[in-house]
Design a protein around this motif. Structure first.
Motif, PDB file in Angstrom:
ATOM      1  N   ASN A  75      58.635  37.573  62.601  1.00 39.98           N
ATOM      2  CA  ASN A  75      57.313  37.683  62.756  1.00 39.98           C
ATOM      3  C   ASN A  75      56.960  37.193  63.934  1.00 39.98           C
ATOM      4  O   ASN A  75      57.409  36.257  64.799  1.00 39.98           O
ATOM      5  CB  ASN A  75      56.529  36.706  61.669  1.00 39.98           C
ATOM      6  CG  ASN A  75      56.807  36.991  60.208  1.00 39.98           C
ATOM      7  OD1 ASN A  75      57.456  38.046  59.875  1.00 39.98           O
ATOM      8  ND2 ASN A  75      56.231  36.309  59.243  1.00 39.98           N
ATOM      9  N   LEU A  76      55.768  37.707  64.722  1.00 40.57           N
ATOM     10  CA  LEU A  76      55.223  37.652  65.963  1.00 40.57           C
ATOM     11  C   LEU A  76      54.358  36.491  65.659  1.00 40.57           C
ATOM     12  O   LEU A  76      52.931  36.677  66.020  1.00 40.57           O
ATOM     13  CB  LEU A  76      54.848  38.833  66.447  1.00 40.57           C
ATOM     14  CG  LEU A  76      55.770  39.609  66.967  1.00 40.57           C
ATOM     15  CD1 LEU A  76      54.917  40.940  67.740  1.00 40.57           C
ATOM     16  CD2 LEU A  76      56.722  39.000  68.209  1.00 40.57           C
ATOM     17  N   SER A  77      54.621  35.326  65.166  1.00 39.27           N
ATOM     18  CA  SER A  77      53.581  34.189  64.958  1.00 39.27           C
ATOM     19  C   SER A  77      53.923  33.102  65.896  1.00 39.27           C
ATOM     20  O   SER A  77      54.663  33.187  66.728  1.00 39.27           O
ATOM     21  CB  SER A  77      53.693  33.617  63.634  1.00 39.27           C
ATOM     22  OG  SER A  77      55.019  33.256  63.495  1.00 39.27           O
ATOM     23  N   LEU A  78      52.511  32.243  66.275  1.00 42.53           N
ATOM     24  CA  LEU A  78      53.010  31.301  67.324  1.00 42.53           C
ATOM     25  C   LEU A  78      54.089  30.475  67.143  1.00 42.53           C
ATOM     26  O   LEU A  78      54.427  30.237  68.387  1.00 42.53           O
ATOM     27  CB  LEU A  78      51.687  30.362  67.249  1.00 42.53           C
ATOM     28  CG  LEU A  78      51.084  29.731  68.409  1.00 42.53           C
ATOM     29  CD1 LEU A  78      50.982  30.526  69.830  1.00 42.53           C
ATOM     30  CD2 LEU A  78      49.798  28.816  68.120  1.00 42.53           C
ATOM     31  N   ASP A  79      54.499  30.299  65.985  1.00 44.87           N
ATOM     32  CA  ASP A  79      55.585  29.265  66.133  1.00 44.87           C
ATOM     33  C   ASP A  79      56.965  30.040  65.959  1.00 44.87           C
ATOM     34  O   ASP A  79      58.252  29.367  66.072  1.00 44.87           O
ATOM     35  CB  ASP A  79      55.720  28.512  64.652  1.00 44.87           C
ATOM     36  CG  ASP A  79      55.661  29.570  63.299  1.00 44.87           C
ATOM     37  OD1 ASP A  79      55.337  30.519  63.556  1.00 44.87           O
ATOM     38  OD2 ASP A  79      56.404  29.094  62.538  1.00 44.87           O
ATOM     39  N   GLN A  80      56.756  31.355  66.435  1.00 45.90           N
ATOM     40  CA  GLN A  80      58.060  32.315  66.654  1.00 45.90           C
ATOM     41  C   GLN A  80      57.757  32.900  67.690  1.00 45.90           C
ATOM     42  O   GLN A  80      58.332  34.283  67.935  1.00 45.90           O
ATOM     43  CB  GLN A  80      58.405  33.035  65.387  1.00 45.90           C
ATOM     44  CG  GLN A  80      58.765  32.089  64.119  1.00 45.90           C
ATOM     45  CD  GLN A  80      59.343  32.865  62.995  1.00 45.90           C
ATOM     46  OE1 GLN A  80      59.656  32.375  61.915  1.00 45.90           O
ATOM     47  NE2 GLN A  80      59.211  34.481  63.051  1.00 45.90           N
ATOM     48  N   MET A  81      57.311  32.762  68.887  1.00 43.13           N
ATOM     49  CA  MET A  81      57.128  33.308  69.956  1.00 43.13           C
ATOM     50  C   MET A  81      57.346  32.512  71.309  1.00 43.13           C
ATOM     51  O   MET A  81      57.441  31.373  71.209  1.00 43.13           O
ATOM     52  CB  MET A  81      55.656  33.607  70.371  1.00 43.13           C
ATOM     53  CG  MET A  81      54.918  34.791  69.430  1.00 43.13           C
ATOM     54  SD  MET A  81      53.275  34.808  69.127  1.00 43.13           S
ATOM     55  CE  MET A  81      52.665  34.629  71.039  1.00 43.13           C
ATOM     56  N   PHE A  82      57.625  33.274  72.391  1.00 42.11           N
ATOM     57  CA  PHE A  82      57.883  32.471  73.637  1.00 42.11           C
ATOM     58  C   PHE A  82      59.015  31.542  73.501  1.00 42.11           C
ATOM     59  O   PHE A  82      60.013  32.002  73.382  1.00 42.11           O
ATOM     60  CB  PHE A  82      56.650  32.177  74.236  1.00 42.11           C
ATOM     61  CG  PHE A  82      56.460  31.936  75.748  1.00 42.11           C
ATOM     62  CD1 PHE A  82      56.987  33.126  76.615  1.00 42.11           C
ATOM     63  CD2 PHE A  82      56.222  30.893  76.379  1.00 42.11           C
ATOM     64  CE1 PHE A  82      56.912  32.940  77.950  1.00 42.11           C
ATOM     65  CE2 PHE A  82      56.155  30.780  77.923  1.00 42.11           C
ATOM     66  CZ  PHE A  82      56.436  31.931  78.666  1.00 42.11           C
ATOM     67  N   SER A  83      58.851  30.156  73.894  1.00 48.37           N
ATOM     68  CA  SER A  83      59.917  29.357  74.099  1.00 48.37           C
ATOM     69  C   SER A  83      60.413  29.083  72.685  1.00 48.37           C
ATOM     70  O   SER A  83      61.453  28.627  72.455  1.00 48.37           O
ATOM     71  CB  SER A  83      59.481  28.035  74.522  1.00 48.37           C
ATOM     72  OG  SER A  83      59.097  28.210  76.083  1.00 48.37           O
ATOM     73  N   ALA A  84      59.639  29.291  71.439  1.00 47.08           N
ATOM     74  CA  ALA A  84      60.028  29.188  70.306  1.00 47.08           C
ATOM     75  C   ALA A  84      60.702  30.406  69.588  1.00 47.08           C
ATOM     76  O   ALA A  84      60.669  30.479  68.320  1.00 47.08           O
ATOM     77  CB  ALA A  84      58.825  28.649  69.419  1.00 47.08           C
ATOM     78  N   ARG A  85      60.991  31.164  70.430  1.00 47.19           N
ATOM     79  CA  ARG A  85      61.589  32.485  69.680  1.00 47.19           C
ATOM     80  C   ARG A  85      63.017  32.752  70.141  1.00 47.19           C
ATOM     81  O   ARG A  85      63.465  32.810  71.195  1.00 47.19           O
ATOM     82  CB  ARG A  85      60.999  33.732  70.204  1.00 47.19           C
ATOM     83  CG  ARG A  85      61.078  34.928  69.390  1.00 47.19           C
ATOM     84  CD  ARG A  85      60.235  36.322  69.746  1.00 47.19           C
ATOM     85  NE  ARG A  85      60.715  37.440  68.760  1.00 47.19           N
ATOM     86  CZ  ARG A  85      60.206  37.485  67.652  1.00 47.19           C
ATOM     87  NH1 ARG A  85      59.358  36.754  67.000  1.00 47.19           N
ATOM     88  NH2 ARG A  85      60.555  38.592  66.781  1.00 47.19           N
ATOM     89  N   PRO A  86      63.922  32.449  68.938  1.00 49.48           N
ATOM     90  CA  PRO A  86      63.775  32.262  67.790  1.00 49.48           C
ATOM     91  C   PRO A  86      63.577  30.656  67.365  1.00 49.48           C
ATOM     92  O   PRO A  86      62.945  30.502  66.305  1.00 49.48           O
ATOM     93  CB  PRO A  86      65.099  32.730  67.084  1.00 49.48           C
ATOM     94  CG  PRO A  86      66.061  32.308  68.066  1.00 49.48           C
ATOM     95  CD  PRO A  86      65.475  32.656  69.195  1.00 49.48           C
ATOM     96  N   VAL A  87      63.874  29.649  68.169  1.00 53.13           N
ATOM     97  CA  VAL A  87      64.017  28.484  67.630  1.00 53.13           C
ATOM     98  C   VAL A  87      63.670  27.828  69.181  1.00 53.13           C
ATOM     99  O   VAL A  87      64.252  28.022  70.106  1.00 53.13           O
ATOM    100  CB  VAL A  87      65.030  27.833  67.082  1.00 53.13           C
ATOM    101  CG1 VAL A  87      64.866  26.551  66.704  1.00 53.13           C
ATOM    102  CG2 VAL A  87      65.238  28.680  65.828  1.00 53.13           C
ATOM    103  N   LEU A  88      62.776  26.637  69.057  1.00 49.56           N
ATOM    104  CA  LEU A  88      62.722  25.705  70.248  1.00 49.56           C
ATOM    105  C   LEU A  88      64.094  24.956  70.903  1.00 49.56           C
ATOM    106  O   LEU A  88      64.783  24.585  70.099  1.00 49.56           O
ATOM    107  CB  LEU A  88      61.590  24.549  69.967  1.00 49.56           C
ATOM    108  CG  LEU A  88      60.200  24.821  70.076  1.00 49.56           C
ATOM    109  CD1 LEU A  88      59.384  23.357  69.745  1.00 49.56           C
ATOM    110  CD2 LEU A  88      59.831  25.183  71.633  1.00 49.56           C
ATOM    111  N   GLY A  89      64.278  25.249  72.049  1.00 54.12           N
ATOM    112  CA  GLY A  89      65.745  24.995  72.360  1.00 54.12           C
ATOM    113  C   GLY A  89      66.442  25.840  72.702  1.00 54.12           C
ATOM    114  O   GLY A  89      67.615  25.473  73.181  1.00 54.12           O
ATOM    115  N   ALA A  90      66.143  27.044  72.078  1.00 53.75           N
ATOM    116  CA  ALA A  90      67.124  28.407  72.316  1.00 53.75           C
ATOM    117  C   ALA A  90      65.976  29.609  72.677  1.00 53.75           C
ATOM    118  O   ALA A  90      66.415  30.579  72.158  1.00 53.75           O
ATOM    119  CB  ALA A  90      67.997  28.719  71.035  1.00 53.75           C
ATOM    120  N   GLY A  91      65.265  29.276  73.328  1.00 55.37           N
ATOM    121  CA  GLY A  91      64.167  30.185  73.815  1.00 55.37           C
ATOM    122  C   GLY A  91      64.570  30.973  75.066  1.00 55.37           C
ATOM    123  O   GLY A  91      64.035  31.858  75.642  1.00 55.37           O
TER     124      GLY A  91
END
Length: 536
Positions: free
Chosen positions: A474-490
């Motif tokens: 999903n292209l939701s705010l918690d799965q976008m940019f630095s948080a895609r797919p997970v914070l720390g692995a963006g």
């Protein structure tokens, strides 16, 4: 000492091929492993009925990045893209709306002069934001890291650079940007327009590949995501690749081979081989072990970490977050062979409108009800259907006088409740989709001489699209940019050394863009030059 293979890329979809081409140009030895008999992932052209060929899954061109096209010399390798003559065609009760260069304003004025007068301002405001975000598509997001100042400084510099780009927006644009990230597509459009047809045409982009109501918060960004594109230098245009979407990936594969990339098909990977905390190769389903200095995954993150990487090698919180990663776009995909062109009641006869994206969903309320039905029942009683007839622009796809159509259908539930399987309901829902088009173009159903039906389950089985998700998440705010797919692995790296991601489950997300592959390759090349890729 370099190993025989520097890089193993798992998955020969378009991002995997783009990544391979850039890595090979940098002098690395690359092998691409593709499970299917043909590379291209979801961007392939295949014969689905005798004499009829079509783009099987992905179906239209707009988001393919111009830099990727130029750097891989795709036109030299045979790619030709033509623009639709009409952008979108929307049948509505008592008429229709057709959009495209030079005609949108007069078409919208049929329903609301006020809306027609606001179109220029709407386009300018949206484009101001799209221009800034378009520039971020090819950037590596700042990565949230643990550790000391030495680890944090590079990411802080990235954040500062991002801040400078956004600071160039005036206050109006900054407020619009906030609204587009937080609001629903419906709320955003309701604030601009009063008539249903123009809101339906624009709002459709907010639910494409997005299993949600147009009034779901965050869907306004999905709308914006689809504004980034261009065709042959024209921003916001939509087009068709002559020969279908497979022409794009075949051109990419030709570039890869020219640069020395080894491409292997019919090679399914069963496991990412991890030794001493580092990815050092893969094991195929046939038991073959292939080793390399690094492994790059073009798969959906849920597929990579849920099936190919042993959980014991994953940090506990990371694995838990991947379990929660939301993937499932409610897509039902059909390809149909037609004995003749459809004849729409609202605009009879042939014409340029048949080259358009034909949207059967006359209002945001219709789309909202379609989502509610799918949530309650498994599929919409009155579904959303976008139909393209690429053979109106490309006569290589069908026999003379006949045509092919792509039906991109929403909303359907990625999985059915109550123990039901899509295998038992596939044809029933396919009949409903055909009937939905036939209601607008009587005789359409009778003109269908063959069809290929792909439920969400089929899309997952065939192309690895978990839950039928064309966006790999999903292209939701918690799965976008630095948080895609997970914070720390963006930043395209993963918690496992030597294992990278290059697919649409990384920034900037889905669509046939090539951007994730481009960006991942840049980071891998940096690591190679810094000596961070060890010999396997």
């Amino acid at each position: 000492m370099a190993s025989e293979r520097d890089i193993l890329i798992v998955g020969g979809g378009h991002n995997g091929l783009v990544c391979a081409a850039y890595l090979a140009k940098a002098g690395l030895k690359v092998t691409v492993l593709e499970r299917r008999h043909v590379v291209g992932g979801a961007a392939v052209t295949e014969e689905f009925h005798p004499g009829f060929r079509n783009s099987v899954a992905s179906y239209t061109v707009s988001l393919l990045n111009p830099k990727v096209i130029a750097d891989l010399e795709l036109h030299r390798h045979g790619l030709k893209i033509v623009e639709r003559k009409v952008s979108n065609f929307l049948p509505v009760p008592g008429g229709y709306l057709a959009t495209g260069e030079g005609r949108t304003k007069s078409e919208v004025a049929k329903f609301s002069q006020k809306d027609a007068d606001r179109l220029d301002a709407y386009g300018d405001r949206l484009e101001a934001i799209a221009d800034v975000l378009r520039d971020l598509v090819l950037q590596t997001p700042p990565n949230l890291v643990e550790g000391g100042l030495a680890q944090a400084i590079p990411e802080l510099l990235k954040s500062a650079s991002l801040g400078r780009k956004l600071s160039h927006l005036d206050m109006t644009a900054k407020r619009d940007l906030l609204a587009l990230f937080a609001q629903s597509a419906g709320d955003w459009l309701d604030g601009w327009f009063e008539s249903d047809p123009i809101k339906a045409v624009y709002g459709f982009d907010g639910v494409v590949g997005n299993y949600a109501s147009p009034y779901t918060p965050g869907s306004a960004y999905v709308l914006l995501h689809h504004v980034f594109g261009e065709v042959n230098g024209k921003k916001g245009a939509w087009g068709h690749a002559i020969g279908g979407m497979g022409a794009i990936t075949q051109a990419m594969a030709a570039c890869c081979r020219e640069r020395g990339v080894e491409i292997r098909t019919d090679v399914a990977v069963a496991e990412i081989l991890v030794e001493k905390g580092r990815a050092v190769g893969v094991v195929t389903e046939k038991g073959e072990t292939l080793r390399g200095r690094a492994v790059v995954s073009n798969l959906n993150p849920k597929l990579l970490f849920g099936k190919l990487v042993d959980r014991s090698f994953q940090p506990a919180d990371f694995a838990e977050r991947i379990d929660r990663y939301r993937s499932g776009s409610g897509t039902f995909r059909m390809n149909v062979a037609l004995s003749k062109l459809p004849d729409f009641t609202c605009l009879p006869g042939p014409g340029d409108h048949l080259t358009a994206g034909i949207i059967i969903a006359p209002s945001l309320a219709y789309m909202e009800q379609a989502y509610a039905d799918a949530r309650a029942h498994g599929w919409s009683k009155a579904p959303i259907v976008e139909m393209l007839i690429p053979s109106t622009l490309d006569d290589s796809l069908a026999p003379p006088g006949q045509h092919v159509a792509s039906l991109f259908c929403q909303h359907v539930s990625p999985t059915l409740s109550g123990g039901r399987s899509w295998d038992d309901h596939r044809e029933e829902v396919a009949d409903l989709m055909i009937a939905t088009v036939d209601a607008q173009a009587p005789g359409f159903a009778a003109s269908v001489v063959g069809r290929q039906v792909l439920s969400p389950l089929d899309l997952e089985r065939t192309f690895g699209l978990s839950g039928g998700d064309i966006m790999h998440g999903n292209l939701s705010l918690d799965q976008m940019f630095s948080a895609r797919p997970v914070l720390g692995a963006g930043d395209y790296r993963t918690p496992i050394a030597g294992l990278y991601q290059c697919g649409a489950g990384t920034h900037p997300g889905g669509g046939v863009t090539g951007a994730p592959g481009h960006n991942a390759a840049r980071e891998i090349i940096k690591d190679a030059r810094r000596g961070r890729l060890r010999a396997a």
